[in-house]
Design an enzyme around this catalytic site. Structure first.
Site, PDB file in Angstrom:
ATOM      1  N   ASP A  96       1.490  10.835   4.244  1.00 28.88           N
ATOM      2  CA  ASP A  96       0.956   9.992   3.185  1.00 28.88           C
ATOM      3  C   ASP A  96      -0.540  10.260   3.133  1.00 28.88           C
ATOM      4  O   ASP A  96      -1.222  10.131   4.153  1.00 28.88           O
ATOM      5  CB  ASP A  96       1.214   8.522   3.567  1.00 28.88           C
ATOM      6  CG  ASP A  96       1.442   7.636   2.382  1.00 28.88           C
ATOM      7  OD1 ASP A  96       0.698   7.782   1.404  1.00 28.88           O
ATOM      8  OD2 ASP A  96       2.342   6.776   2.460  1.00 28.88           O
ATOM      9  N   ASP A 203      -1.119   8.823  -2.374  1.00 27.58           N
ATOM     10  CA  ASP A 203      -1.252   7.392  -2.674  1.00 27.58           C
ATOM     11  C   ASP A 203      -2.037   7.175  -3.981  1.00 27.58           C
ATOM     12  O   ASP A 203      -3.076   7.809  -4.194  1.00 27.58           O
ATOM     13  CB  ASP A 203      -2.017   6.758  -1.496  1.00 27.58           C
ATOM     14  CG  ASP A 203      -2.019   5.245  -1.527  1.00 27.58           C
ATOM     15  OD1 ASP A 203      -0.947   4.658  -1.334  1.00 27.58           O
ATOM     16  OD2 ASP A 203      -3.094   4.654  -1.745  1.00 27.58           O
ATOM     17  N   HIS A 332       7.856   0.722   1.377  1.00 25.96           N
ATOM     18  CA  HIS A 332       7.115  -0.273   2.171  1.00 25.96           C
ATOM     19  C   HIS A 332       6.406  -1.312   1.310  1.00 25.96           C
ATOM     20  O   HIS A 332       5.798  -2.229   1.850  1.00 25.96           O
ATOM     21  CB  HIS A 332       6.105   0.460   3.058  1.00 25.96           C
ATOM     22  CG  HIS A 332       5.066   1.155   2.231  1.00 25.96           C
ATOM     23  ND1 HIS A 332       5.364   2.248   1.424  1.00 25.96           N
ATOM     24  CD2 HIS A 332       3.755   0.913   2.037  1.00 25.96           C
ATOM     25  CE1 HIS A 332       4.272   2.616   0.782  1.00 25.96           C
ATOM     26  NE2 HIS A 332       3.280   1.834   1.145  1.00 25.96           N
ATOM     27  N   ASP A 333       6.441  -1.151  -0.019  1.00 27.89           N
ATOM     28  CA  ASP A 333       5.793  -2.115  -0.917  1.00 27.89           C
ATOM     29  C   ASP A 333       6.801  -2.979  -1.668  1.00 27.89           C
ATOM     30  O   ASP A 333       6.398  -3.848  -2.444  1.00 27.89           O
ATOM     31  CB  ASP A 333       4.957  -1.365  -1.978  1.00 27.89           C
ATOM     32  CG  ASP A 333       3.762  -0.646  -1.400  1.00 27.89           C
ATOM     33  OD1 ASP A 333       3.231  -1.098  -0.359  1.00 27.89           O
ATOM     34  OD2 ASP A 333       3.341   0.367  -1.985  1.00 27.89           O
TER      35      ASP A 333
HETATM   36  C1  NOJ Z   1      -0.129   2.094  -2.485  1.00 32.30           C
HETATM   37  C2  NOJ Z   1       0.503   1.936  -1.152  1.00 32.30           C
HETATM   38  O1  NOJ Z   1       1.861   2.214  -1.245  1.00 32.30           O
HETATM   39  C3  NOJ Z   1       0.220   0.521  -0.700  1.00 32.30           C
HETATM   40  O2  NOJ Z   1       0.942   0.174   0.455  1.00 32.30           O
HETATM   41  C4  NOJ Z   1      -1.260   0.389  -0.497  1.00 32.30           C
HETATM   42  O3  NOJ Z   1      -1.564  -0.945  -0.187  1.00 32.30           O
HETATM   43  C5  NOJ Z   1      -2.032   0.799  -1.738  1.00 32.30           C
HETATM   44  N1  NOJ Z   1      -1.537   1.997  -2.339  1.00 32.30           N
HETATM   45  C6  NOJ Z   1      -3.485   1.014  -1.416  1.00 32.30           C
HETATM   46  O4  NOJ Z   1      -3.644   2.187  -0.654  1.00 32.30           O
END
Ligand code: NOJ
Length: 556
Positions: A96, A203, A332-333
């Site tokens: 990542d 990202d 993970h989000d």
């Molecule tokens: C996207 C990522 O998937 C997330 O977890 C993160 O908080 C934000 N970008 C900021 O890097």
């Protein structure tokens, strides 16, 4: 066909996967110890969420050293060993890469705080709003909000100016207009390629080119504008991506490059992923994980299946001629898909997790399995704000309470949508802390781990795990799953997700019941008499579909 056209990717959130040293935090050695799990599942690529040195304000998406591993996760030597082990088993590893912003503890940013430093221009600094006293409420240069609530500008008393942070104040946005910044990032990425990584997940990559000048936007109840899209997708985006591709050698090294691109549309997705553009291989789009919300993430509305189908179909059709899709329901989000789109009650958890998987894995594109999805892991079930770790959830809770919203209502939406739902420890067995750690886990373990865990799933031939294994094998075996043309059927049906995939004379029919109620076999589908059932979720035979039943037929 590029090699990754037939690949299935598995995402690991290292802090939550497996803890080898009993400190309660997952680590690289924990992953090395569980490579057999990935081999058994049959995935081709492993994506690691950030493993770099970080103050962990956003669990590693705030990097303070791009060329080292955070001590809480292990060492560079551990990473080398993991790469070697995956390669030995025929798998690839992608990192990542968070290059829209760095931690405010990165040496570049520390230097940049000094207005006289040559690195001042590496970040985005602005004076206070005209006629306002710097550092006072409302004096931020614009009303841009950050993704994690509150202003998108942070005041630095040393210089009396503000820096832009589209995420937390500890994630300062880099100034991509500066060619030195870009050159330094490309050199760092090449260093990782030379070390053996096979690609990157980039990202929020559509935010690297900003739309200047950054101005005020429509204000919400707290006076801020949370439309990050106003700043993202800037005019130099294609130029930067093509430059990065050439400078890092994406094509030359046949790297696997997936960009995370919130707030784009199908035209943009195609323009990024059309191989002729030499930018990205595929992108993560967001419309399909926003179908159960009204505008904002925290305003829940019930899922309408025709809307979800239309969204997914739009990308299937839109990227048919040029470009490529990435296919995901979880990461993970996002909350756990079985709790969000399926039915996580004991009666339907297994069937609905399988049917969601069947639907996603039979689309055209590269499927992503997020750790624990292959077990049908459920949402965390937290009931108090103290149980959460995620800054997005916690900040939103406090902001909304300050605006007068009732905390029970807030806890209910956060329980449904929080990113921590995906970040609870991976459940390996029915033992203490689900076999994740011998210590105190950094985030509570799911209460249902005694039932839902890898050991139980692997032992049960009818488990969600084995269904995923079969779906992954099907993609590897059948060209029609990889390349076949997609056609949505019964678009308006509120209960069934049905489509065909066609390659030459071979035609597959997927029929998936996305409800817990039995459904009659619908009118208007191709004839299945004489068709071969390739994979189903229920014992064959019945004309009607059971709740959350799905079937994949090869038509005669
Ligand atoms: C996207 C990522 O998937 C997330 O977890 C993160 O908080 C934000 N970008 C900021 O890097």
């Amino acid at each position: 066909m590029a090699w990754w056209h037939s690949a299935v990717t598995y995402q690991i959130y290292p802090r939550s996967f497996a803890d080898s040293n009993g400190d309660g935090v997952g680590d690289l050695r924990g992953i090395i110890n569980h490579v057999d799990h990935l081999v058994a599942l049959g995935v081709d690529v492993v994506w690691l969420s950030p493993i770099y040195r970080s103050p962990m304000d956003d669990n590693g998406y705030d990097i303070s050293d791009y060329c080292d591993v955070d001590p809480s996760l292990g060492t560079l030597a551990d990473l080398d060993e993991l790469i070697a082990s995956l390669h030995q088993h025929g798998m690839k590893l992608i990192l990542d890469m968070v290059i829209n912003h760095t931690s405010d503890e990165h040496p570049w940013f520390i230097e940049s705080r000094d207005p006289a430093s040559p690195k001042r221009d590496w970040y985005i600094w602005r004076p206070a709003r005209e006629a306002m006293e710097p550092g006072t409420p409302g004096a931020e240069p614009t009303n841009a909000g950050s993704a994690f609530s509150g202003p998108g500008w942070a005041y630095d008393p040393q210089s009396g100016q503000y820096y832009l942070h589209l995420f937390s104040p500890k994630q300062a946005d880099l100034n991509w207009e500066n060619p030195e910044v870009r050159a330094e990032l490309y050199t760092m990425m090449r260093w990782w390629v030379d070390r053996g990584v096979d690609g990157f997940r980039l990202d929020v990559i559509n935010m690297i080119s900003k739309t200047y000048p950054i101005g005020d936007g429509p204000a919400g109840p707290d006076g801020l504008c949370y439309q990050l899209g106003m700043v993202a997708n800037g005019p130099r985006l294609h130029e930067f991506l093509a430059e990065m591709n050439a400078a890092v050698g994406f094509a030359e090294h046949e790297l696997f490059i997936v960009g995370e691109t919130p707030g784009i549309d199908v035209e943009l997705a195609r323009s990024f992923t059309d191989p002729a553009a030499r930018e990205l291989d595929m992108v993560f789009t967001f419309e399909h994980v926003e179908v159960d919300q009204a505008g904002m993430k925290w305003e829940l509305v019930p899922l309408r299946l025709p809307v979800l189908k239309a969204t997914l179909a739009e990308y299937q059709y839109g990227l048919e001629q040029a470009g490529w899709n990435s296919l995901y329901f979880e990461n993970h989000d996002q909350p756990r898909s079985v709790s969000r789109f399926g039915d996580d009650s004991p009666a339907f958890r297994v069937a609905s997790a399988k049917t969601l998987a069947t639907t996603l894995h039979l689309l055209k594109g590269t499927p992503y399995v997020y750790q624990g999805q292959e077990l049908g892991m459920t949402n965390a079930g937290f009931t108090s704000i103290e149980q959460y770790n995620d800054l997005e959830s916690i900040n939103f809770f406090h902001l909304a309470v300050s605006l007068g919203l009732p905390s029970e209502q807030l806890l209910a939406v956060i329980a449904a949508k929080s990113r921590d739902n995906a970040r609870t420890p991976m459940c390996w067995d029915a033992g203490v802390n689900a076999g994740f750690t011998t210590g105190q886990p950094w985030l509570p373990v799911n209460a249902d781990h005694t039932q839902i865990n890898a050991a139980a799933a692997i032992a049960d031939p009818d488990s969600v795990f084995h269904h995923y294994r079969k779906l992954i094998a099907l993609r590897h075996e059948l060209a029609v799953v990889r390349e076949g043309r997609f056609e949505l059927l019964l678009a308006q049906d509120e209960a069934l997700f049905t489509f065909t995939r066609t390659l030459g004379q071979v035609r597959l029919l997927v029929v998936a019941n996305w409800t817990s109620a039995a459904q009659p076999w619908p009118w208007g589908l191709p004839e299945v008499t004489g068709a071969e059932l390739l994979l189903g979720t229920h014992p064959v035979g019945a004309q009607e579909l059971s709740g959350w039943e799905s079937r994949i037929y090869r038509l005669a």
